[in-house]
Write a protein that holds these residues in place. Sequence first.
Motif, mmCIF file in Angstrom:
data_model
loop_
_atom_site.group_PDB
_atom_site.id
_atom_site.type_symbol
_atom_site.label_atom_id
_atom_site.label_comp_id
_atom_site.label_asym_id
_atom_site.label_seq_id
_atom_site.Cartn_x
_atom_site.Cartn_y
_atom_site.Cartn_z
ATOM 1 N N PRO A 116 -29.620 16.562 -11.425
ATOM 2 C CA PRO A 116 -29.122 15.341 -12.071
ATOM 3 C C PRO A 116 -29.997 14.868 -13.217
ATOM 4 C CG PRO A 116 -30.168 14.796 -9.987
ATOM 5 C CD PRO A 116 -30.115 16.297 -10.063
ATOM 6 N N HIS A 117 -31.216 15.438 -13.313
ATOM 7 C CA HIS A 117 -32.172 15.016 -14.332
ATOM 8 C C HIS A 117 -32.087 15.857 -15.598
ATOM 9 C CE1 HIS A 117 -35.819 12.273 -13.920
ATOM 10 N NE2 HIS A 117 -35.659 12.471 -15.201
ATOM 11 N N GLU A 204 -34.774 -4.523 -25.432
ATOM 12 C CA GLU A 204 -34.031 -3.391 -24.874
ATOM 13 C C GLU A 204 -34.490 -2.092 -25.529
ATOM 14 O OE1 GLU A 204 -29.775 -3.327 -23.357
ATOM 15 O OE2 GLU A 204 -29.529 -2.521 -25.393
ATOM 16 N N ARG A 205 -34.584 -1.060 -24.707
ATOM 17 C CA ARG A 205 -34.973 0.268 -25.178
ATOM 18 C C ARG A 205 -34.145 1.295 -24.400
ATOM 19 N NH1 ARG A 205 -38.747 4.092 -23.261
ATOM 20 N NH2 ARG A 205 -39.673 5.408 -24.879
ATOM 21 N N ILE A 206 -33.500 2.221 -25.112
ATOM 22 C CA ILE A 206 -32.662 3.241 -24.474
ATOM 23 C C ILE A 206 -33.065 4.605 -25.024
ATOM 24 C CG2 ILE A 206 -30.323 4.069 -24.042
ATOM 25 C CD1 ILE A 206 -29.351 1.206 -24.629
ATOM 26 N N VAL A 207 -33.297 5.546 -24.130
ATOM 27 C CA VAL A 207 -33.754 6.879 -24.514
ATOM 28 C C VAL A 207 -32.917 7.926 -23.782
ATOM 29 C CG1 VAL A 207 -35.703 8.486 -24.477
ATOM 30 C CG2 VAL A 207 -36.100 6.073 -24.924
ATOM 31 N N LEU A 208 -32.538 8.968 -24.502
ATOM 32 C CA LEU A 208 -31.891 10.136 -23.910
ATOM 33 C C LEU A 208 -32.959 11.171 -23.597
ATOM 34 C CD1 LEU A 208 -29.345 11.913 -23.266
ATOM 35 C CD2 LEU A 208 -29.398 12.602 -25.682
ATOM 36 N N THR A 209 -32.898 11.759 -22.403
ATOM 37 C CA THR A 209 -33.844 12.820 -22.046
ATOM 38 C C THR A 209 -33.085 14.103 -21.729
ATOM 39 O OG1 THR A 209 -35.598 13.518 -20.501
ATOM 40 C CG2 THR A 209 -33.896 12.066 -19.627
ATOM 41 N N LEU A 210 -33.597 15.217 -22.222
ATOM 42 C CA LEU A 210 -33.031 16.539 -21.968
ATOM 43 C C LEU A 210 -34.128 17.416 -21.379
ATOM 44 C CD1 LEU A 210 -31.350 17.075 -25.473
ATOM 45 C CD2 LEU A 210 -30.381 15.878 -23.498
ATOM 46 N N GLN A 211 -33.766 18.246 -20.420
ATOM 47 C CA GLN A 211 -34.732 19.123 -19.772
ATOM 48 C C GLN A 211 -34.292 20.581 -19.922
ATOM 49 O OE1 GLN A 211 -37.504 17.855 -18.250
ATOM 50 N NE2 GLN A 211 -36.871 15.723 -18.596
ATOM 51 N N TYR A 212 -35.247 21.439 -20.277
ATOM 52 C CA TYR A 212 -34.998 22.869 -20.385
ATOM 53 C C TYR A 212 -36.074 23.615 -19.602
ATOM 54 C CZ TYR A 212 -32.029 21.331 -24.236
ATOM 55 O OH TYR A 212 -31.073 20.687 -24.980
ATOM 56 N N VAL A 213 -35.743 24.810 -19.124
ATOM 57 C CA VAL A 213 -36.671 25.550 -18.278
ATOM 58 C C VAL A 213 -36.773 26.998 -18.735
ATOM 59 C CG1 VAL A 213 -36.330 24.078 -16.251
ATOM 60 C CG2 VAL A 213 -34.801 26.020 -16.616
ATOM 61 N N THR A 214 -37.847 27.654 -18.290
ATOM 62 C CA THR A 214 -37.998 29.083 -18.573
ATOM 63 C C THR A 214 -37.479 29.936 -17.424
ATOM 64 O OG1 THR A 214 -40.259 29.064 -17.688
ATOM 65 C CG2 THR A 214 -39.997 28.690 -20.050
ATOM 66 N N SER A 226 -37.798 17.511 -5.240
ATOM 67 C CA SER A 226 -37.254 17.074 -6.518
ATOM 68 C C SER A 226 -36.075 16.130 -6.305
ATOM 69 C CB SER A 226 -36.824 18.292 -7.337
ATOM 70 O OG SER A 226 -36.277 17.907 -8.579
ATOM 71 N N ASN A 227 -35.198 16.455 -5.352
ATOM 72 C CA ASN A 227 -34.060 15.589 -5.062
ATOM 73 C C ASN A 227 -34.505 14.226 -4.546
ATOM 74 O OD1 ASN A 227 -32.231 17.539 -5.846
ATOM 75 N ND2 ASN A 227 -31.787 18.254 -3.770
ATOM 76 N N MET A 228 -35.500 14.222 -3.675
ATOM 77 C CA MET A 228 -36.004 12.951 -3.146
ATOM 78 C C MET A 228 -36.570 12.084 -4.272
ATOM 79 S SD MET A 228 -35.479 12.735 0.102
ATOM 80 C CE MET A 228 -33.935 13.602 -0.169
ATOM 81 N N LYS A 229 -37.341 12.712 -5.151
ATOM 82 C CA LYS A 229 -37.940 11.978 -6.271
ATOM 83 C C LYS A 229 -36.855 11.370 -7.155
ATOM 84 C CE LYS A 229 -39.401 14.411 -9.685
ATOM 85 N NZ LYS A 229 -38.474 13.954 -10.767
ATOM 86 N N ASP A 230 -35.829 12.144 -7.463
ATOM 87 C CA ASP A 230 -34.765 11.647 -8.331
ATOM 88 C C ASP A 230 -33.950 10.552 -7.650
ATOM 89 O OD1 ASP A 230 -35.489 13.272 -10.400
ATOM 90 O OD2 ASP A 230 -33.994 14.824 -10.001
ATOM 91 N N ALA A 231 -33.719 10.687 -6.334
ATOM 92 C CA ALA A 231 -32.954 9.682 -5.609
ATOM 93 C C ALA A 231 -33.701 8.355 -5.545
ATOM 94 C CB ALA A 231 -32.634 10.179 -4.199
ATOM 95 N N VAL A 232 -34.990 8.415 -5.240
ATOM 96 C CA VAL A 232 -35.786 7.191 -5.084
ATOM 97 C C VAL A 232 -36.157 6.598 -6.437
ATOM 98 C CG1 VAL A 232 -37.983 6.267 -4.243
ATOM 99 C CG2 VAL A 232 -36.694 7.898 -2.847
ATOM 100 N N GLY A 233 -36.538 7.440 -7.392
ATOM 101 C CA GLY A 233 -37.103 6.938 -8.635
ATOM 102 C C GLY A 233 -36.148 6.799 -9.790
ATOM 103 N N TYR A 234 -34.932 7.386 -9.661
ATOM 104 C CA TYR A 234 -34.064 7.399 -10.838
ATOM 105 C C TYR A 234 -32.597 7.073 -10.541
ATOM 106 C CZ TYR A 234 -37.992 9.432 -13.339
ATOM 107 O OH TYR A 234 -39.228 9.637 -13.897
ATOM 108 N N PHE A 235 -31.908 7.905 -9.793
ATOM 109 C CA PHE A 235 -30.451 7.871 -9.807
ATOM 110 C C PHE A 235 -29.803 7.335 -8.534
ATOM 111 C CE2 PHE A 235 -31.807 11.654 -12.370
ATOM 112 C CZ PHE A 235 -31.683 11.020 -13.599
ATOM 113 N N GLY A 236 -30.600 7.026 -7.512
ATOM 114 C CA GLY A 236 -30.039 6.491 -6.281
ATOM 115 C C GLY A 236 -29.615 7.580 -5.311
#
Length: 246
Positions: A116-117, A204-214, A226-236
Amino acid sequence: MLDPTVNDIDQLLTETIQTLKLEEVSRHYRDQGEFVALEHFMPTQVVQEFMREVERVRPQINRNFIPGHKKGGSVSFYLLQQSAPAILAFYQHQGWINLLSQIAGVPLMLCPEEDPHSCALYFYTEAGDHIGYHYDTSYYKGERFTVLLGLQDQSSSRLVCRLHTKEQGREVKELSLRTDPGTYIFFNGDKLHHAVTPLGAGEERIVLTLQYVTNPSMGLAQRWFSNMKDAVGYFGWSAMFRKPHR
């Protein structure tokens, strides 16, 4: 002027690539410990179209608060898949992926659709919204690289960065940056120590973030963390059970 179509945005993105001085940008990226910032780089028309999509998803912001570390709002990749075709086209634009691969010196690819990130929006909309110093740690088997694109910055908040923190013998360099609309930032997530200073009242400040991997592979334990971190810290918690829109 008529609103641009996704094809129009694609053409603007392709033209923007051609304005980049690749050798110069790549040198800055290496010299700064795999970090580069290009102020006001993205065309205004592109930013305006992205902001139209931002307003579409604004009602679905998930706000979170982690005492001593983070306060703010986020919209996940899953929601952008449904409501933000221009932003998704930008994330998946092969010309930009090829460009970033040349700058990074390694082949980059999209994150899996289950992440989701991989393409998300950060909203700093309430007084005190911030995030403390952190690395964009890769839980993948390969490296993870981050793009930040400023979409709106009517604030006193700053992106603060510490360069060279993991380079033995190098003096740590500190930067404080505005993320004005169109500002494009690219870095190796495991090497940039960065934070966002607290938002003031009425800002107000709005930023788009994109993630790429090798390497898009991830172990089961790393995926769980990773899922726990995203659920608690970002997306619910709902993001844990939401399936990608195909």
